[in-house]
Design a protein around this motif. Sequence first.
Motif, PDB file in Angstrom:
ATOM      1  N   SER A 288      28.940  46.061  38.810  1.00 53.54           N
ATOM      2  CA  SER A 288      27.514  45.830  38.920  1.00 53.54           C
ATOM      3  C   SER A 288      27.219  44.340  38.922  1.00 53.54           C
ATOM      4  O   SER A 288      27.718  43.598  38.062  1.00 53.54           O
ATOM      5  N   LYS A 289      26.436  43.923  39.873  1.00 56.67           N
ATOM      6  CA  LYS A 289      26.071  42.499  39.928  1.00 56.67           C
ATOM      7  C   LYS A 289      24.859  42.300  39.022  1.00 56.67           C
ATOM      8  O   LYS A 289      23.741  42.689  39.350  1.00 56.67           O
ATOM      9  N   LEU A 290      25.101  41.743  37.850  1.00 56.52           N
ATOM     10  CA  LEU A 290      24.055  41.649  36.836  1.00 56.52           C
ATOM     11  C   LEU A 290      23.083  40.510  37.117  1.00 56.52           C
ATOM     12  O   LEU A 290      21.888  40.622  36.878  1.00 56.52           O
ATOM     13  N   LYS A 291      23.633  39.411  37.592  1.00 54.76           N
ATOM     14  CA  LYS A 291      22.828  38.241  37.959  1.00 54.76           C
ATOM     15  C   LYS A 291      23.436  37.691  39.246  1.00 54.76           C
ATOM     16  O   LYS A 291      24.509  38.113  39.662  1.00 54.76           O
ATOM     17  N   SER A 292      22.786  36.710  39.827  1.00 52.07           N
ATOM     18  CA  SER A 292      23.337  36.151  41.066  1.00 52.07           C
ATOM     19  C   SER A 292      24.709  35.521  40.823  1.00 52.07           C
ATOM     20  O   SER A 292      25.523  35.397  41.719  1.00 52.07           O
ATOM     21  N   TRP A 293      25.000  35.151  39.564  1.00 53.82           N
ATOM     22  CA  TRP A 293      26.253  34.463  39.248  1.00 53.82           C
ATOM     23  C   TRP A 293      27.174  35.294  38.365  1.00 53.82           C
ATOM     24  O   TRP A 293      28.269  34.860  38.023  1.00 53.82           O
ATOM     25  N   LEU A 294      26.725  36.511  37.992  1.00 56.75           N
ATOM     26  CA  LEU A 294      27.488  37.295  37.021  1.00 56.75           C
ATOM     27  C   LEU A 294      27.708  38.735  37.485  1.00 56.75           C
ATOM     28  O   LEU A 294      26.764  39.410  37.881  1.00 56.75           O
ATOM     29  N   ILE A 295      28.949  39.178  37.409  1.00 56.53           N
ATOM     30  CA  ILE A 295      29.298  40.561  37.778  1.00 56.53           C
ATOM     31  C   ILE A 295      29.930  41.228  36.561  1.00 56.53           C
ATOM     32  O   ILE A 295      30.783  40.633  35.895  1.00 56.53           O
ATOM     33  N   GLY A 296      29.505  42.430  36.267  1.00 52.66           N
ATOM     34  CA  GLY A 296      30.097  43.192  35.156  1.00 52.66           C
ATOM     35  C   GLY A 296      30.926  44.333  35.717  1.00 52.66           C
ATOM     36  O   GLY A 296      30.571  44.927  36.738  1.00 52.66           O
TER      37      GLY A 296
END
Lengths: 381, 142
Positions: A288-296
């Motif tokens: 899941s792409k949580l933020k434009s810079w962060l993927i979980g």
Amino acid sequence: MKKRNRFTLIMILMICTAASLVATESRVGSMGGVGYYIHDNSNIFYFPGTLHYYANQAVAELRAKNADNLYTVGVQMERKPGSIVGVYLNRPIDLPQDILMDVTPDLTLDRVISLLYGGKWNNKNWGVILSYASDKTEDDAFGIQEKESARYIGLCAGLSTSDYDLGFNLELPSAKWEADDDEDKWGGTGIGIHGRYFSTRSSVLKLVGIGNLYFGNTTREIGDAEIGYNRLNIAIGGAALYQLDPKNLVVLAVEAFGRNQDKEEVKDGDEYTYTRTVLPGIYLGVESKLKSWLIGRLGARQVYQSIKEVAKPAQGEEVETMESQSTFAVSFGLGIILGDLQLDAMMNEGILFDGPNFISGQNNTLANRISLTYSFNKPGK
Amino acid sequence: MKNRHICLIISLIIPLFIVCGQGGNADPVGLTGGGDDGYIYTDHPEQEEETGKGETSADSLIGSWISVQDTAGPVIYLTFRDDQSYVMQIDIENYPMLHEGRYSTDGNQLILNEGIFIYQIDADMLMMTLDGYVFVFRKVTS
């Protein structure tokens, strides 16, 4: 206005596809080990035709803390349109180390250098990978001239389209120990074929079917004894890939059947067979792409398997043991995008249980495994 | 929004497997997936240690070990005794050097006079890492 909409659409597409194009072993590892079932840049070593999807990337796989010998670093770049070249250093290979150690106890042969090349043929992508490793030592302790040498040559070729990927690999390992008039040696051939087919069922659902087959046959000569060793791996599986939206991917993969059989046979002597049957293996991954810079990422794997061992002595009774087990593990990871650099980490859940060192006093590392991907010459730059 | 809920539900379901699944010590690796590398290999000694899957108990160290270096360096003999003492013998050109001391372990750390090593035992192999250098030993006697 129309032009601006088009530009916005292109930008959105580029951003959404960036995450799937830049990915690594840490990504598919933290998603339950679903590398065979989804597109990922680590696919190139199983399906070399996919090399074209991951051009202009430098990749580092840091597989364990403070263990440089387990790191792999490589780069692939577009030489001209449709032509990709690459090189990877220190890639792991899976050879039976106990056998190698039996023949050449002072040598290690578990890492290779790989040269990659990809081209186009009839609108299909093809790729080849040539891998090589060698090691040798000479010793004249106690007045005995002792020589050891080991070599590995691997060739992998593949063909890919948007619907399917095919991979073929050939392995030629060998090892030799010499001392005065004595000689021990080991060598043989391994052949493998992998294939997968993607079927798009709807805008969110894609089904994938895969099949793997590998056969290896080697012989080692130790003194007067001749020992045959062969390995047969066969597996089939399928997966449903739910791309719920550009930010969320769910993978449910089922290995319907898998069998690994290793057989060691002394000529006119003992015989030992190890058979592991997977029935089934279930691998679940969420990204899941949580933020434009962060993927979980989150993954789970449960493997039901039976292990059968048969020892057949040259004289005496055959002994057979069998056990069935179910094993389970959960993994999670994070991807951090820093411009053209992406860091993927397989996280250590121990730090969540214990807390950082200043709270728990435990020496838990934050990540078990880290991958870095740097993308250069991106379209539009 | 609906998709986010599906992801959240799946994320909550996965930990339930921990309770419902039958535990096992072996890695859940099949022939098409499950490996820490995303495929079928688990080339990851330190992670195994962290998750308790690898063997790093002090008891398994006890015995004598011989180095299996990939260079033509000196042969190292290591003996760990159950009274927490150890002997390291390094054969250089047939002139043995002897180091003795007491050892202790802390998780996957092996503390010797020569430094703090990260260690892992796999069957009869012992792998010790210090400052990025890996030393591999084979068990000779228990």
